[in-house]
Design an enzyme around this catalytic site. Structure first.
Site, PDB file in Angstrom:
ATOM      1  N   CYS A   1      38.950  61.579   8.141  1.00 48.09           N
ATOM      2  CA  CYS A   1      40.041  61.988   9.027  1.00 48.09           C
ATOM      3  C   CYS A   1      39.644  63.129   9.954  1.00 48.09           C
ATOM      4  CB  CYS A   1      41.256  62.401   8.204  1.00 48.09           C
ATOM      5  SG  CYS A   1      41.745  61.107   7.072  1.00 48.09           S
TER       6      CYS A   1
ATOM      7  N   HIS B   1      45.917  67.444  10.922  1.00 42.33           N
ATOM      8  CA  HIS B   1      45.822  66.055  10.483  1.00 42.33           C
ATOM      9  C   HIS B   1      47.136  65.670   9.790  1.00 42.33           C
ATOM     10  CE1 HIS B   1      44.617  62.396   8.776  1.00 42.33           C
ATOM     11  NE2 HIS B   1      44.312  62.853   7.572  1.00 42.33           N
TER      12      HIS B   1
ATOM     13  N   ASN C   1      49.469  58.202   8.053  1.00 45.33           N
ATOM     14  CA  ASN C   1      48.111  58.742   8.179  1.00 45.33           C
ATOM     15  C   ASN C   1      47.205  57.708   8.854  1.00 45.33           C
ATOM     16  OD1 ASN C   1      45.514  59.684   7.847  1.00 45.33           O
ATOM     17  ND2 ASN C   1      45.723  60.185   5.669  1.00 45.33           N
TER      18      ASN C   1
END
Ligand code: ACO
Length: 331
Positions: free
Chosen positions: A116, A258, A288
């Protein structure tokens, strides 16, 4: 390194697939509930790529938007860096496929894998190339089609992930420009490499009937161990760039982290002591999307007129590896 030029963000774009998978939809697939997902993660829905959509298809759409929003034309791009852990293929790189889709050639195009944190890593690499004069306009993409490597029988992971792409043009700044990538900090702690992993399909565990049967080509995660490390590592990355530039959290107009879990975003915000109105969140809509969360949120905030020219923005991320990083810039 001797810095010859400054780098800046000169364009942004995003693409989210049409199909929406809600928490209610997930209730029909695994033993979960809308209430559990919202309370534990802040997520309400996520986008899912169509069967015939691969990472490069999403990345291409986001890239077109980024180019359109910038003063450059596609022919001015002289490098493509694509951050992804759900590429079209193990090779060739998704960046090369995007280059072909854009009708471009004869300059470097490559993927990077940092989970990520991928887009933050890629933006930091682009920053170096711009600052040393080796490139002028770099297309930096964060794209994921995580739904293709998610086990929809595992409630620990399948409620968390979505698909999407964010793209950014990072360009050489003019001397008179106030826009600038001020600083970045990236790091990794490989001792935690097994906490988030796609076990099979590589040289450690090549694809076989057994690996397919045992679902080893999908994401496996130890969520609560990552949770604790996430807040710590993002805080450290933010602290490093702020301190190095003699700034504090009051100097920041916007924080984008994030989008992995609302509780992680809030915990970082509290630790940094930042006003929650300055924290940009879209986790409820897209969940996500790994390397794509930050460039998607950035593009959305710019197009919604939240982040404006001249604003100071701090980005922070963490991901598989475990990797972490931050990027401080003035738009
Ligand atoms: N629905 C209902 N119950 C669930 C679900 C679900 N979808 N998932 C787990 N549970 C249950 C567990 O089985 C457990 O039950 P038990 O107590 O009977 O054993 C209970 O809920 C609590 O589980 P925990 O894992 O302790 O729950 P937690 O509060 O830690 O939340 C979560 C789990 C959301 C995964 C959280 O730990 C998290 O967000 N961690 C970070 C993960 C992350 O950021 N991953 C991405 C990294 S970035 C990248 O590179 C892709």
């Amino acid at each position: 390194m001797i810095v010859k030029y400054n780098a800046k963000i000169s364009g942004t774009g995003r693409y989210l697939p049409e199909k929406i998978l809600t928490n209610k939809d997930l209730e029909k697939i695994v033993d979960t509930s809308d209430e559990w997902i919202v309370t534990r993660t802040g997520m309400k829905e996520r986008r899912i790529a169509a069967d015939d959509q691969a990472a490069s298809d999403l990345a291409y759409e986001a890239s077109l938007q980024a180019i359109q929003s910038s003063p450059i034309r596609s022919k001015d791009i002289d490098m493509i860096i694509c951050a992804t852990i759900s590429a079209d293929h193990a090779f060739p790189s998704t960046a090369c496929i995007v280059q072909q889709k854009l009708g471009l050639k004869n300059f470097p195009a490559f993927d990077i894998s940092a989970g990520c944190t991928g887009w933050v890593y890629a933006a930091n690499i682009a920053k170096q190339y711009i600052e040393n004069g080796a490139a002028e306009n770099i297309l930096v993409i964060g794209v994921e089609t995580l739904s293709k490597i998610t086990n929809y029988e595992d409630r620990n992971t399948c409620v968390l992930f979505g698909d999407g792409a964010g793209a950014t043009i990072i360009s050489r700044a003019e001397a008179k420009d106030i826009s600038q990538l001020i600083d970045a900090d990236i790091s990794a702690d490989g001792t935690h490499n097994e906490l988030l992993i796609q076990r099979a399909g590589g040289s450690r565990m090549p694809a076989s009937q057994k690996t397919v049967k045992e679902n080893l080509h999908t994401v496996q995660m130890e969520g609560n161990k990552i949770f604790k490390l996430a807040v710590k590592s993002m805080y450290q990355a933010c602290h490093t760039v702020l301190k190095r530039n003699h700034m504090d959290v009051q100097s920041i107009d916007w924080l984008i982290t994030h989008q992995a879990n609302m509780r992680i975003i809030q915990a970082l915000g509290n630790k940094l002591k930042i006003d929650e109105k300055k924290v940009i969140v879209n986790i409820e809509k897209y969940a996500n999307t790994s390397a794509a969360t930050i460039p998607i949120a950035l593009d959305e905030a710019i197009r919604n007129n939240k982040i404006r020219h001249g604003d100071i923005v701090l980005l922070a991320s963490f991901g598989a590896g475990l990797t972490s990083g931050s990027l401080l810039f003035r738009l």
